[in-house]
Design an enzyme around this catalytic site. Sequence first.
Site, PDB file in Angstrom:
ATOM      1  N   HIS A   1     -26.991  21.668  -0.147  1.00 37.33           N
ATOM      2  CA  HIS A   1     -27.122  22.191  -1.496  1.00 37.33           C
ATOM      3  C   HIS A   1     -26.103  23.292  -1.736  1.00 37.33           C
ATOM      4  O   HIS A   1     -25.896  24.111  -0.854  1.00 37.33           O
ATOM      5  CB  HIS A   1     -28.550  22.739  -1.675  1.00 37.33           C
ATOM      6  CG  HIS A   1     -28.818  23.165  -3.085  1.00 37.33           C
ATOM      7  ND1 HIS A   1     -28.963  22.264  -4.119  1.00 37.33           N
ATOM      8  CD2 HIS A   1     -28.933  24.401  -3.628  1.00 37.33           C
ATOM      9  CE1 HIS A   1     -29.179  22.929  -5.247  1.00 37.33           C
ATOM     10  NE2 HIS A   1     -29.156  24.226  -4.975  1.00 37.33           N
TER      11      HIS A   1
ATOM     12  N   CYS B   1       0.814  -1.210   0.000  1.00 37.69           N
ATOM     13  CA  CYS B   1       0.000   0.000   0.000  1.00 37.69           C
ATOM     14  C   CYS B   1       0.852   1.266   0.000  1.00 37.69           C
ATOM     15  O   CYS B   1       0.661   2.158  -0.814  1.00 37.69           O
ATOM     16  CB  CYS B   1      -0.932  -0.007   1.217  1.00 37.69           C
ATOM     17  SG  CYS B   1      -1.793   1.542   1.431  1.00 37.69           S
TER      18      CYS B   1
ATOM     19  N   TYR C   1      -9.359  -3.386 -11.003  1.00 38.43           N
ATOM     20  CA  TYR C   1      -9.005  -2.152 -10.294  1.00 38.43           C
ATOM     21  C   TYR C   1      -7.753  -1.492 -10.882  1.00 38.43           C
ATOM     22  O   TYR C   1      -7.764  -0.329 -11.248  1.00 38.43           O
ATOM     23  CB  TYR C   1      -8.668  -2.477  -8.831  1.00 38.43           C
ATOM     24  CG  TYR C   1      -9.805  -2.704  -7.886  1.00 38.43           C
ATOM     25  CD1 TYR C   1     -10.173  -1.714  -6.985  1.00 38.43           C
ATOM     26  CD2 TYR C   1     -10.482  -3.912  -7.843  1.00 38.43           C
ATOM     27  CE1 TYR C   1     -11.189  -1.913  -6.059  1.00 38.43           C
ATOM     28  CE2 TYR C   1     -11.504  -4.123  -6.919  1.00 38.43           C
ATOM     29  CZ  TYR C   1     -11.849  -3.122  -6.040  1.00 38.43           C
ATOM     30  OH  TYR C   1     -12.851  -3.330  -5.133  1.00 38.43           O
TER      31      TYR C   1
ATOM     32  N   CYS D   1      -1.464   1.702  -3.093  1.00 36.83           N
ATOM     33  CA  CYS D   1      -2.465   2.767  -2.916  1.00 36.83           C
ATOM     34  C   CYS D   1      -1.882   4.187  -2.851  1.00 36.83           C
ATOM     35  O   CYS D   1      -2.387   5.096  -3.511  1.00 36.83           O
ATOM     36  CB  CYS D   1      -3.235   2.556  -1.613  1.00 36.83           C
ATOM     37  SG  CYS D   1      -3.558   0.849  -1.208  1.00 36.83           S
TER      38      CYS D   1
ATOM     39  N   LYS E   1       0.046   5.370  -6.004  1.00 38.72           N
ATOM     40  CA  LYS E   1      -0.985   5.373  -7.067  1.00 38.72           C
ATOM     41  C   LYS E   1      -1.884   6.607  -6.963  1.00 38.72           C
ATOM     42  O   LYS E   1      -2.145   7.280  -7.943  1.00 38.72           O
ATOM     43  CB  LYS E   1      -1.803   4.081  -6.953  1.00 38.72           C
ATOM     44  CG  LYS E   1      -2.968   3.891  -7.909  1.00 38.72           C
ATOM     45  CD  LYS E   1      -4.271   4.482  -7.486  1.00 38.72           C
ATOM     46  CE  LYS E   1      -4.799   4.190  -6.127  1.00 38.72           C
ATOM     47  NZ  LYS E   1      -5.326   2.869  -5.900  1.00 38.72           N
TER      48      LYS E   1
ATOM     49  N   GLU F   1     -26.370  15.249  -2.552  1.00 34.78           N
ATOM     50  CA  GLU F   1     -27.763  15.461  -2.123  1.00 34.78           C
ATOM     51  C   GLU F   1     -28.726  14.594  -2.936  1.00 34.78           C
ATOM     52  O   GLU F   1     -29.825  14.268  -2.492  1.00 34.78           O
ATOM     53  CB  GLU F   1     -28.158  16.936  -2.197  1.00 34.78           C
ATOM     54  CG  GLU F   1     -28.176  17.526  -3.586  1.00 34.78           C
ATOM     55  CD  GLU F   1     -28.532  19.021  -3.590  1.00 34.78           C
ATOM     56  OE1 GLU F   1     -29.490  19.413  -2.915  1.00 34.78           O
ATOM     57  OE2 GLU F   1     -27.834  19.787  -4.283  1.00 34.78           O
TER      58      GLU F   1
ATOM     59  N   GLU G   1      -7.337   1.982 -13.084  1.00 35.76           N
ATOM     60  CA  GLU G   1      -6.682   3.131 -12.454  1.00 35.76           C
ATOM     61  C   GLU G   1      -5.489   3.602 -13.281  1.00 35.76           C
ATOM     62  O   GLU G   1      -5.324   4.789 -13.554  1.00 35.76           O
ATOM     63  CB  GLU G   1      -6.247   2.752 -11.028  1.00 35.76           C
ATOM     64  CG  GLU G   1      -7.459   2.551 -10.110  1.00 35.76           C
ATOM     65  CD  GLU G   1      -7.101   2.178  -8.690  1.00 35.76           C
ATOM     66  OE1 GLU G   1      -5.959   1.732  -8.437  1.00 35.76           O
ATOM     67  OE2 GLU G   1      -7.986   2.319  -7.811  1.00 35.76           O
TER      68      GLU G   1
HETATM   69  P1  NDP Z   1      -8.428  -7.658 -10.363  1.00 42.66           P
HETATM   70  O1  NDP Z   1      -8.750  -9.009  -9.872  1.00 42.66           O
HETATM   71  O2  NDP Z   1      -9.244  -6.506  -9.905  1.00 42.66           O
HETATM   72  O3  NDP Z   1      -8.458  -7.657 -11.952  1.00 42.66           O
HETATM   73  C1  NDP Z   1      -7.709  -8.575 -12.705  1.00 42.66           C
HETATM   74  C2  NDP Z   1      -8.062  -8.401 -14.156  1.00 42.66           C
HETATM   75  O4  NDP Z   1      -7.217  -9.211 -14.946  1.00 42.66           O
HETATM   76  C3  NDP Z   1      -9.493  -8.805 -14.462  1.00 42.66           C
HETATM   77  O5  NDP Z   1     -10.024  -7.898 -15.383  1.00 42.66           O
HETATM   78  C4  NDP Z   1      -9.308 -10.190 -15.070  1.00 42.66           C
HETATM   79  O6  NDP Z   1     -10.299 -10.541 -15.989  1.00 42.66           O
HETATM   80  C5  NDP Z   1      -8.001 -10.010 -15.816  1.00 42.66           C
HETATM   81  N1  NDP Z   1      -7.313 -11.278 -16.044  1.00 42.66           N
HETATM   82  C6  NDP Z   1      -7.088 -12.272 -15.161  1.00 42.66           C
HETATM   83  N2  NDP Z   1      -6.425 -13.290 -15.729  1.00 42.66           N
HETATM   84  C7  NDP Z   1      -6.224 -12.927 -17.018  1.00 42.66           C
HETATM   85  C8  NDP Z   1      -5.600 -13.566 -18.119  1.00 42.66           C
HETATM   86  N3  NDP Z   1      -5.059 -14.777 -18.004  1.00 42.66           N
HETATM   87  N4  NDP Z   1      -5.596 -12.927 -19.301  1.00 42.66           N
HETATM   88  C9  NDP Z   1      -6.170 -11.702 -19.417  1.00 42.66           C
HETATM   89  N5  NDP Z   1      -6.753 -11.042 -18.405  1.00 42.66           N
HETATM   90  C10 NDP Z   1      -6.791 -11.655 -17.218  1.00 42.66           C
HETATM   91  O7  NDP Z   1      -6.886  -7.474 -10.031  1.00 42.66           O
HETATM   92  P2  NDP Z   1      -5.938  -6.205 -10.022  1.00 42.66           P
HETATM   93  O8  NDP Z   1      -4.612  -6.715 -10.404  1.00 42.66           O
HETATM   94  O9  NDP Z   1      -6.528  -5.072 -10.785  1.00 42.66           O
HETATM   95  O10 NDP Z   1      -5.933  -5.809  -8.491  1.00 42.66           O
HETATM   96  C11 NDP Z   1      -5.719  -6.791  -7.491  1.00 42.66           C
HETATM   97  C12 NDP Z   1      -6.514  -6.496  -6.263  1.00 42.66           C
HETATM   98  O11 NDP Z   1      -5.907  -5.430  -5.552  1.00 42.66           O
HETATM   99  C13 NDP Z   1      -7.942  -5.998  -6.507  1.00 42.66           C
HETATM  100  O12 NDP Z   1      -8.848  -7.045  -6.713  1.00 42.66           O
HETATM  101  C14 NDP Z   1      -8.225  -5.238  -5.263  1.00 42.66           C
HETATM  102  O13 NDP Z   1      -8.672  -6.136  -4.272  1.00 42.66           O
HETATM  103  C15 NDP Z   1      -6.877  -4.664  -4.900  1.00 42.66           C
HETATM  104  N6  NDP Z   1      -6.762  -3.256  -5.330  1.00 42.66           N
HETATM  105  C16 NDP Z   1      -7.571  -2.314  -4.762  1.00 42.66           C
HETATM  106  C17 NDP Z   1      -7.488  -0.999  -5.149  1.00 42.66           C
HETATM  107  C18 NDP Z   1      -8.386   0.005  -4.531  1.00 42.66           C
HETATM  108  O14 NDP Z   1      -8.921  -0.264  -3.455  1.00 42.66           O
HETATM  109  N7  NDP Z   1      -8.606   1.152  -5.161  1.00 42.66           N
HETATM  110  C19 NDP Z   1      -6.546  -0.550  -6.159  1.00 42.66           C
HETATM  111  C20 NDP Z   1      -5.757  -1.616  -6.706  1.00 42.66           C
HETATM  112  C21 NDP Z   1      -5.869  -2.901  -6.293  1.00 42.66           C
HETATM  113  P3  NDP Z   1     -11.678 -11.227 -15.535  1.00 42.66           P
HETATM  114  O15 NDP Z   1     -12.468 -10.196 -14.865  1.00 42.66           O
HETATM  115  O16 NDP Z   1     -12.248 -11.666 -16.835  1.00 42.66           O
HETATM  116  O17 NDP Z   1     -11.308 -12.380 -14.665  1.00 42.66           O
END
Ligand code: NDP
Length: 460
Positions: A440, A43, A182, A48, A51, A445, A186
């Site tokens: 307001h 983080c 996510y 976080c 980022k 709101e 981002e």
């Molecule tokens: P996510 O699980 O959110 O997203 C992973 C993405 O990768 C999905 O779109 C998934 O597709 C895709 N994917 C997975 N496997 C493959 C593959 N073999 N080929 C192509 N695409 C693939 O993971 P992130 O890495 O974005 O983030 C990890 C975690 O970190 C988040 O889930 C969250 O919990 C945390 N996080 C939180 C944040 C916040 O609070 N603002 C910011 C950043 C991270 P599909 O959906 O089809 O499976």
Amino acid sequence: MSEYDFDLFVIGAGSGGVRAARIAAGYGARVGICEDSRVGGTCVIRGCVPKKLMVYASHFADEIEDAAGYGWDIPSATFDWQRFIAAKDVEIDRLNAVYIDLLEASGVQLYLARGKFLDDHRILLTDKTGRNETISAETILIATGGRPWVPEVSGAEYAITSNEAFHLPALPQRIAVVGGGYIACEFAGIFNGMGSAVTQIYRGDALLRGFDHDVRRFVGAELQGKGITLMLESDVIRIEKGPDGLNLHFKEGKQVQVDTVMYATGRVPHVRNLGIKNTDVEVRADGSIVVDEYSKTSVGNIYAVGDVTHRINLTPVAINEGHAFADILFGGKPRPVNHEFVPSAVFSQPPIGTVGFSEEDARRHFGDVEIFRSEFRPMKHTLSGRNEYMLMKLIVASESQRVVGMHLVGMDAPEIVLGFAVAVKSGLTKEQFDCTIGIHPTAAEELVTMRTAVVESTQG
Ligand code: NDP
């Protein structure tokens, strides 16, 4: 005196581990902690915090453009990547030092070393110079977090992950971001705002699987409106390095050329070389550690918190789990962490704030639901002229009239949703929302003045 060196030893000094160590030490426990990267964890060091600083940096592009509608002339604005990265690094160094100070002030002994289980009570610590030391502890907490995962694609060695995105030597002119979750959403927004030409590539038909379907549709349209090229239902099958950049090859035969490709295809629990096999701790096939509601593993004296347990992978959840663990074990306050109605945000541009059930999940869970939805242009953009909209959606369980889901996309959505999350988690009804008088003029709101419901029935 205990037969062990420590009452508690924590492996991993990220959000969850540091919180647990400090609170346990505050109760008088003798606590040690090890970290083989930088204190602060994902983080603070490569997640976080940096980022969000990047989101701020990239958003100035819009702010400067929007200012014109308000009478400001800003003749030329350029972005200096190196200057920003240097400033960001100073802040991350400061936070890293704050975390170290917090541990020291709490009396926690910090080892800058990698920890590996030798058995249920002994940890081998190896520092950067290769020096080994073995410590023992009555209780051990695993708080090693997660790490980025990249699928096995030919040429994947040319790809970066979010880890590297924070330290690129220069802003890429053309970048492809693979993933629809996510991190991908981002970073697509960050690089787009900073001036890169961004292509976001996702295998599904709408970004952000698992989110409410209106949010997914709305965000996809808004990101495209910002100038991000969105390639849906697309799979990179090969990456090749050519004289003019990286060539991404797709299943359908299509090709895209970029300077940098970033994979944001999920994160996996960080259990590599942890020596977990030297214990009887139960691990799932994906590497995550099985724990009960008190974060206890299958071994009585070993606990785990945060992303390594793959419950809800968010910093505040890890902090909560770490704190509860220390309260339970060392403070005599048994309190399981409640993982229901945890709000979250995606700092895409525009950002998302959400708490509770998506419409689809709510229908499955509660039967009939009432949907309140509003899409409008935020007041700021009446003069800025920006073609950016805001989505607000409330989901009410028909029978109880309880608000069970809230989904916002648009300016300040994360800030607004966190405030309202208290009401949603407390189980307030739509009527109780409505008897709150709004402020307001604000966007929020709208959430206490939504009147017309669309009734959605499980019977379709
Ligand atoms: P996510 O699980 O959110 O997203 C992973 C993405 O990768 C999905 O779109 C998934 O597709 C895709 N994917 C997975 N496997 C493959 C593959 N073999 N080929 C192509 N695409 C693939 O993971 P992130 O890495 O974005 O983030 C990890 C975690 O970190 C988040 O889930 C969250 O919990 C945390 N996080 C939180 C944040 C916040 O609070 N603002 C910011 C950043 C991270 P599909 O959906 O089809 O499976």
